[in-house]
Design a protein around this motif. Structure first.
Motif, mmCIF file in Angstrom:
data_model
loop_
_atom_site.group_PDB
_atom_site.id
_atom_site.type_symbol
_atom_site.label_atom_id
_atom_site.label_comp_id
_atom_site.label_asym_id
_atom_site.label_seq_id
_atom_site.Cartn_x
_atom_site.Cartn_y
_atom_site.Cartn_z
ATOM 1 N N THR A 21 0.356 10.463 19.074
ATOM 2 C CA THR A 21 1.667 10.866 18.557
ATOM 3 C C THR A 21 2.527 11.522 19.629
ATOM 4 O OG1 THR A 21 0.690 11.188 16.383
ATOM 5 C CG2 THR A 21 2.835 12.198 16.769
ATOM 6 N N PHE A 22 1.914 12.327 20.433
ATOM 7 C CA PHE A 22 2.632 13.048 21.483
ATOM 8 C C PHE A 22 2.177 12.496 22.830
ATOM 9 C CE2 PHE A 22 1.983 15.939 17.898
ATOM 10 C CZ PHE A 22 3.298 16.172 17.540
ATOM 11 N N GLY A 23 2.920 11.527 23.344
ATOM 12 C CA GLY A 23 2.550 10.845 24.581
ATOM 13 C C GLY A 23 2.320 11.786 25.744
ATOM 14 N N ALA A 24 3.093 12.866 25.812
ATOM 15 C CA ALA A 24 2.936 13.812 26.917
ATOM 16 C C ALA A 24 1.550 14.458 26.896
ATOM 17 C CB ALA A 24 4.017 14.891 26.856
ATOM 18 N N VAL A 25 1.020 14.688 25.706
ATOM 19 C CA VAL A 25 -0.313 15.285 25.592
ATOM 20 C C VAL A 25 -1.368 14.313 26.142
ATOM 21 C CG1 VAL A 25 -2.075 16.120 23.976
ATOM 22 C CG2 VAL A 25 0.318 16.745 23.652
ATOM 23 N N GLY A 26 -1.242 13.045 25.796
ATOM 24 C CA GLY A 26 -2.170 12.034 26.302
ATOM 25 C C GLY A 26 -2.087 11.885 27.811
ATOM 26 N N ARG A 27 -0.846 11.865 28.330
ATOM 27 C CA ARG A 27 -0.675 11.751 29.783
ATOM 28 C C ARG A 27 -1.229 12.981 30.495
ATOM 29 N NH1 ARG A 27 3.951 9.518 27.787
ATOM 30 N NH2 ARG A 27 5.204 11.402 28.086
ATOM 31 N N MET A 28 -1.030 14.155 29.897
ATOM 32 C CA MET A 28 -1.554 15.379 30.489
ATOM 33 C C MET A 28 -3.082 15.360 30.470
ATOM 34 S SD MET A 28 -0.842 19.380 29.549
ATOM 35 C CE MET A 28 -1.641 19.287 27.974
ATOM 36 N N ALA A 29 -3.658 14.906 29.378
ATOM 37 C CA ALA A 29 -5.124 14.824 29.291
ATOM 38 C C ALA A 29 -5.670 13.844 30.328
ATOM 39 C CB ALA A 29 -5.549 14.406 27.887
ATOM 40 N N ASN A 30 -4.987 12.699 30.505
ATOM 41 C CA ASN A 30 -5.415 11.740 31.522
ATOM 42 C C ASN A 30 -5.299 12.328 32.921
ATOM 43 O OD1 ASN A 30 -6.111 9.698 29.766
ATOM 44 N ND2 ASN A 30 -4.082 8.788 29.782
ATOM 45 N N GLY A 31 -4.207 13.034 33.185
ATOM 46 C CA GLY A 31 -4.019 13.663 34.498
ATOM 47 C C GLY A 31 -5.081 14.713 34.774
ATOM 48 N N LEU A 32 -5.390 15.520 33.763
ATOM 49 C CA LEU A 32 -6.434 16.540 33.920
ATOM 50 C C LEU A 32 -7.806 15.901 34.128
ATOM 51 C CD1 LEU A 32 -5.328 19.181 31.257
ATOM 52 C CD2 LEU A 32 -5.259 19.408 33.755
ATOM 53 N N ALA A 33 -8.071 14.826 33.404
ATOM 54 C CA ALA A 33 -9.355 14.140 33.566
ATOM 55 C C ALA A 33 -9.479 13.547 34.967
ATOM 56 C CB ALA A 33 -9.504 13.047 32.503
ATOM 57 N N LEU A 34 -8.416 12.959 35.479
ATOM 58 C CA LEU A 34 -8.445 12.387 36.826
ATOM 59 C C LEU A 34 -8.619 13.495 37.872
ATOM 60 C CD1 LEU A 34 -8.240 9.824 38.534
ATOM 61 C CD2 LEU A 34 -5.757 10.176 38.585
ATOM 62 N N ALA A 35 -7.902 14.599 37.699
ATOM 63 C CA ALA A 35 -8.044 15.729 38.630
ATOM 64 C C ALA A 35 -9.464 16.289 38.586
ATOM 65 C CB ALA A 35 -7.026 16.819 38.294
ATOM 66 N N ALA A 36 -10.044 16.380 37.391
ATOM 67 C CA ALA A 36 -11.419 16.875 37.259
ATOM 68 C C ALA A 36 -12.392 15.923 37.943
ATOM 69 C CB ALA A 36 -11.780 17.047 35.782
ATOM 70 N N TRP A 37 -12.152 14.615 37.822
ATOM 71 C CA TRP A 37 -13.022 13.644 38.480
ATOM 72 C C TRP A 37 -12.983 13.820 39.989
ATOM 73 C CZ3 TRP A 37 -12.542 9.638 41.993
ATOM 74 C CH2 TRP A 37 -13.648 8.792 42.098
ATOM 75 N N PHE A 38 -11.764 13.915 40.560
ATOM 76 C CA PHE A 38 -11.642 14.098 42.006
ATOM 77 C C PHE A 38 -12.291 15.408 42.452
ATOM 78 C CE2 PHE A 38 -8.421 10.729 41.988
ATOM 79 C CZ PHE A 38 -8.797 10.040 43.129
ATOM 80 N N ALA A 39 -12.139 16.476 41.670
ATOM 81 C CA ALA A 39 -12.750 17.765 42.022
ATOM 82 C C ALA A 39 -14.272 17.681 41.947
ATOM 83 C CB ALA A 39 -12.226 18.859 41.099
ATOM 84 N N PHE A 40 -14.787 17.039 40.903
ATOM 85 C CA PHE A 40 -16.239 16.933 40.722
ATOM 86 C C PHE A 40 -16.855 16.098 41.841
ATOM 87 C CE2 PHE A 40 -20.174 15.494 38.688
ATOM 88 C CZ PHE A 40 -20.610 16.666 38.087
ATOM 89 N N VAL A 41 -16.276 14.930 42.114
ATOM 90 C CA VAL A 41 -16.789 14.078 43.186
ATOM 91 C C VAL A 41 -16.601 14.776 44.536
ATOM 92 C CG1 VAL A 41 -16.525 11.861 44.375
ATOM 93 C CG2 VAL A 41 -16.482 11.957 41.876
ATOM 94 N N GLY A 42 -15.482 15.458 44.711
ATOM 95 C CA GLY A 42 -15.249 16.199 45.958
ATOM 96 C C GLY A 42 -16.291 17.278 46.191
ATOM 97 N N SER A 43 -16.726 17.947 45.113
ATOM 98 C CA SER A 43 -17.771 18.968 45.281
ATOM 99 C C SER A 43 -19.092 18.317 45.670
ATOM 100 C CB SER A 43 -17.928 19.812 44.010
ATOM 101 O OG SER A 43 -18.590 19.082 42.990
ATOM 102 N N GLY A 44 -19.347 17.116 45.178
ATOM 103 C CA GLY A 44 -20.551 16.389 45.586
ATOM 104 C C GLY A 44 -20.482 15.943 47.038
ATOM 105 N N LEU A 45 -19.289 15.570 47.489
ATOM 106 C CA LEU A 45 -19.116 15.156 48.878
ATOM 107 C C LEU A 45 -19.211 16.332 49.842
ATOM 108 C CD1 LEU A 45 -16.151 12.641 48.535
ATOM 109 C CD2 LEU A 45 -18.496 12.098 49.222
ATOM 110 N N SER A 46 -18.647 17.468 49.449
ATOM 111 C CA SER A 46 -18.620 18.623 50.351
ATOM 112 C C SER A 46 -19.891 19.457 50.292
ATOM 113 C CB SER A 46 -17.421 19.516 50.021
ATOM 114 O OG SER A 46 -17.585 20.096 48.739
#
Length: 160
Positions: free
Chosen positions: A80-105
């Motif tokens: 219903t609220f597209g901005a909420v979905g886009r924000m959730a997707n953005g947060l999920a992508l940022a969390a993925w990069f942070a999680f994988v980055g912690s594994g790399l570092s």
């Protein structure tokens, strides 16, 4: 970000050393599969804990009504609220990069999630590092080839 840059350099070195070998492609595909599945499985396991801890009556003695209702509300909100979905997707992508980055570092739990390609210390041990004296007559050359892990617990890679 430095860990991602170092990773790109290590991949370039691997590529330079291996050329167009199918082993290079297989190694990179496995790395991306492993790197992607860990961050995806963590929330799935968390959601399963929420499912089993949800209060109230259950549908078919399996699915609590409260868990189903919570999912319906979450899905409705993101649809219903597209901005909420886009924000959730953005947060999920940022969390993925942070999680994988912690594994790399090497800043995460290295027993469970070490993604470094050539760290020399934190990666999986070599056969010589874990060989026991009882294996003196074992000829590792008889087992050369491509091996795949099946459902077992490898004490050299995971923590409890």
């Amino acid at each position: 970000l430095p860990a991602w840059s170092a990773f790109a350099d290590e991949v370039a070195t691997m590529k330079a050393n291996m050329g167009d070998s199918p082993d290079f492609s297989a190694a990179i595909q496995f790395w991306f599969f492993f790197a992607t599945m860990h961050p995806l499985l963590q929330p799935v396991l968390w959601i399963s804990e929420v499912l089993h801890a949800s209060p109230g009556p259950k549908i078919g003695e399996i699915l609590p009504y409260s868990f189903l209702l919570g999912n319906i509300v979450a899905i409705w909100t993101t649809q219903t609220f597209g901005a909420v979905g886009r924000m959730a997707n953005g947060l999920a992508l940022a969390a993925w990069f942070a999680f994988v980055g912690s594994g790399l570092s090497g800043t995460g739990d290295l027993g469970a999630y070490n993604l470094a390609l050539n760290d020399g210390i934190k990666g999986c041990p070599t056969y010589e590092q874990v060989r026991q004296p009882s294996m003196d007559d074992f000829d590792v050359t008889k087992y050369q080839g491509r091996w795949y892990e099946q459902g077992f617990h490898d004490w050299t890679q995971f923590t409890e």
